[in-house]
Enzyme design. Structure first.
Site, PDB file in Angstrom:
ATOM      1  N   TYR A 177      10.804 -57.659  -4.282  1.00 26.39           N
ATOM      2  CA  TYR A 177       9.469 -58.508  -4.379  1.00 26.39           C
ATOM      3  C   TYR A 177       8.549 -57.795  -3.602  1.00 26.39           C
ATOM      4  O   TYR A 177       8.781 -57.706  -2.247  1.00 26.39           O
ATOM      5  CB  TYR A 177       9.843 -59.871  -4.067  1.00 26.39           C
ATOM      6  CG  TYR A 177       8.807 -60.656  -4.420  1.00 26.39           C
ATOM      7  CD1 TYR A 177       8.421 -61.300  -5.583  1.00 26.39           C
ATOM      8  CD2 TYR A 177       7.648 -61.108  -3.226  1.00 26.39           C
ATOM      9  CE1 TYR A 177       7.817 -62.218  -5.702  1.00 26.39           C
ATOM     10  CE2 TYR A 177       6.597 -61.901  -3.527  1.00 26.39           C
ATOM     11  CZ  TYR A 177       6.546 -62.542  -4.871  1.00 26.39           C
ATOM     12  OH  TYR A 177       5.461 -63.066  -5.066  1.00 26.39           O
ATOM     13  N   PHE A 214      -0.751 -62.017  -7.415  1.00 24.40           N
ATOM     14  CA  PHE A 214      -0.518 -60.592  -7.357  1.00 24.40           C
ATOM     15  C   PHE A 214       1.146 -60.539  -6.935  1.00 24.40           C
ATOM     16  O   PHE A 214       1.378 -61.092  -5.971  1.00 24.40           O
ATOM     17  CB  PHE A 214      -1.342 -59.945  -6.555  1.00 24.40           C
ATOM     18  CG  PHE A 214      -0.540 -58.401  -6.251  1.00 24.40           C
ATOM     19  CD1 PHE A 214      -0.958 -57.385  -6.690  1.00 24.40           C
ATOM     20  CD2 PHE A 214       0.473 -58.341  -5.455  1.00 24.40           C
ATOM     21  CE1 PHE A 214      -0.605 -55.943  -6.569  1.00 24.40           C
ATOM     22  CE2 PHE A 214       0.889 -56.797  -4.971  1.00 24.40           C
ATOM     23  CZ  PHE A 214       0.439 -56.001  -5.559  1.00 24.40           C
ATOM     24  N   GLU A 215       1.842 -60.181  -7.804  1.00 22.65           N
ATOM     25  CA  GLU A 215       3.287 -59.732  -7.437  1.00 22.65           C
ATOM     26  C   GLU A 215       4.000 -58.611  -8.190  1.00 22.65           C
ATOM     27  O   GLU A 215       3.319 -58.420  -9.568  1.00 22.65           O
ATOM     28  CB  GLU A 215       4.375 -60.819  -7.584  1.00 22.65           C
ATOM     29  CG  GLU A 215       4.378 -61.559  -9.145  1.00 22.65           C
ATOM     30  CD  GLU A 215       4.986 -62.875  -8.920  1.00 22.65           C
ATOM     31  OE1 GLU A 215       5.267 -63.324  -7.814  1.00 22.65           O
ATOM     32  OE2 GLU A 215       5.160 -63.546  -9.760  1.00 22.65           O
ATOM     33  N   ILE A 216       4.348 -57.621  -7.376  1.00 22.28           N
ATOM     34  CA  ILE A 216       5.316 -56.480  -8.329  1.00 22.28           C
ATOM     35  C   ILE A 216       6.484 -56.696  -8.001  1.00 22.28           C
ATOM     36  O   ILE A 216       6.986 -56.760  -6.610  1.00 22.28           O
ATOM     37  CB  ILE A 216       4.786 -55.126  -7.778  1.00 22.28           C
ATOM     38  CG1 ILE A 216       3.123 -54.991  -7.855  1.00 22.28           C
ATOM     39  CG2 ILE A 216       5.592 -54.053  -8.393  1.00 22.28           C
ATOM     40  CD1 ILE A 216       2.697 -53.573  -7.442  1.00 22.28           C
ATOM     41  N   TYR A 270       8.049 -55.457 -13.103  1.00 20.97           N
ATOM     42  CA  TYR A 270       6.743 -56.246 -13.693  1.00 20.97           C
ATOM     43  C   TYR A 270       5.451 -56.215 -12.703  1.00 20.97           C
ATOM     44  O   TYR A 270       5.871 -56.300 -11.482  1.00 20.97           O
ATOM     45  CB  TYR A 270       6.611 -57.371 -14.283  1.00 20.97           C
ATOM     46  CG  TYR A 270       6.834 -58.556 -13.364  1.00 20.97           C
ATOM     47  CD1 TYR A 270       5.733 -59.382 -13.020  1.00 20.97           C
ATOM     48  CD2 TYR A 270       7.932 -58.691 -12.717  1.00 20.97           C
ATOM     49  CE1 TYR A 270       5.920 -60.208 -11.978  1.00 20.97           C
ATOM     50  CE2 TYR A 270       8.445 -59.908 -11.794  1.00 20.97           C
ATOM     51  CZ  TYR A 270       7.148 -60.656 -11.226  1.00 20.97           C
ATOM     52  OH  TYR A 270       7.420 -61.611 -10.664  1.00 20.97           O
TER      53      TYR A 270
END
Length: 404
Positions: free
Chosen positions: A243, A300-302, A215
């Site tokens: 992460y 913000f994180e992918i 995500y």
């Protein structure tokens, strides 16, 4: 207000002081002096080359992009790319996740336009919107007009959103009032605490997300500044990363007074979950005795949701949740996610997305070279938080490779 400029004005310009408001614990001034225009003459000569990603197939790795940069003395030019143009032949099992309310519509549309322009109009990843209430028809129709990708809308189960019945409301109210008196942002907000708890322990269990592994978290009123010329989801998968972040800074100490003590209790009870090559040095300057407040800014994180769904993180969240710190203090999902990723993962599974220019509120990450040029970035590098007083990126770099 953060100022954006073209690469040439970012290099040549001289900007005054810009104040960063809360959530930093004190006012942070970003003061930019004049920067010598050493590479300005080369900008016009590479403009045509930089425009190619809009129409040509895209590289799949930041390393591929960076390999086309050649540095000679003080000038930077693009070397000819003689390799065959890569094709987009795969699509990761991933989605863009957006937690929003109906009242956030204008901020949602702004963020969507930025993400679509800089990335998703070329890759077409699906959007998932979550809300504790039903989305209105106006919201749904407006959002669907902003993208050609599929869009789904979901309601958050009440048990995952609202303050649990076992929380002592009197004690929680007293804590909120104390933080309000101290001037802490969102001090009196129960809904903010609900959001932090939901993002910490439940969003990845929502039925709409069950089919996905990766995500990208999006929030209202954010800006992206660079053309992303590869798929970050593929990058995570291909390079065994779990992460990814763009900004690392310090948490407000008053909001996590007892968090680290709870973390130490967990580590003592479950030592088997602590990775031997962990990133504890990012979180603590004294071997874990105290918390230095560093964390990855999770707006913000992918990342890989299988990590959050795994045994170690599940037990970690349940342990922390039982302490009541989301409501008796103001524990945020950013330190919760950061601590878990730093302790349970091999530190090489963390990734700093330097090439993704990003701004939330008045805090901005702007890529340094060569990523600034390859991404046709429009942010001002001298205003980036990366090496300012409250940034934890230098500590992250030292933890990862021994260099500040």
């Amino acid at each position: 207000m953060i100022l954006s400029s073209s690469p040439s004005t970012a290099i040549k310009g001289s900007l005054g002081s810009v104040a960063l408001p809360l959530p930093l614990s004190t006012e942070l001034l970003l003061t930019a002096g004049s920067v010598a225009p050493a590479i300005a003459p080369s900008l016009s000569s590479i403009a045509h080359t930089l425009s190619r990603p809009f129409s040509n197939p895209l590289p799949t790795s930041p390393d591929t992009i960076a390999s086309n940069i050649v540095q000679n003395d003080d000038s930077i030019t693009l070397a000819p790319d003689l390799s065959p143009e890569p094709q987009i032949s795969r699509k990761a099992n991933a989605t863009l996740v957006f937690l929003a309310r109906n009242s956030d519509l204008q901020g949602v549309l702004k963020s969507m336009e930025s993400v679509e322009t800089h990335f998703n109009q070329r890759f077409g990843y699906p959007w998932i919107f979550l809300n504790e209430d039903e989305f209105t028809n106006e919201f749904k129709e407006s959002v669907q007009l902003k993208t050609n990708a599929s869009v789904q809308f979901g309601v958050i189960p009440s048990r995952h959103w609202y303050q649990p019945d076992w929380i002592d409301e009197g004690k929680a109210e007293q804590a909120r009032n104390a933080l309000k008196a101290a001037g802490v942002i969102y001090a009196g907000s129960v809904s903010y605490r609900n959001m932090c708890r939901f993002n910490s322990g439940f969003f990845f269990h929502h039925p709409l997300l069950q089919q996905y592994r990766y995500y990208w978290r999006i929030e209202p009123d954010v800006d992206y500044f660079c053309q992303l010329q590869y798929d970050p989801f593929d990058y995570l998968e291909d390079n065994n990363k779990t992460y990814g972040f763009t900004i690392a800074l310090e948490e407000l100490g008053q909001t996590v007074t007892t968090l680290w003590q709870a973390v130490k209790e967990f580590m003592e009870q479950y030592p088997e979950y602590i990775h031997p090559n962990n990133a504890l040095a990012f979180l603590s300057d004294n071997g874990g005795e105290t918390f230095n407040l560093c964390h990855f800014w999770s707006n913000f994180e992918i990342a890989d949701m299988d990590f959050w769904r795994g045994e170690a993180y599940t037990k970690f969240f349940e342990f922390l949740d039982s302490k009541g710190g989301f409501y008796y203090e103001r524990w945020g999902d950013a330190p919760i996610h950061s601590i878990a990723a730093a302790l349970f993962l091999d530190k090489t599974q963390l990734h700093f997305f330097n090439d993704i220019g990003y701004q939330h509120s008045n805090i901005m990450h702007c890529p340094q070279q060569p990523a600034f040029l390859t991404g046709s970035c429009t942010c001002n590098r001298v205003l980036s938080i990366d090496y300012r007083r409250y940034s934890c990126l230098p500590r992250y770099n030292k933890m990862l490779n021994g260099k500040w």
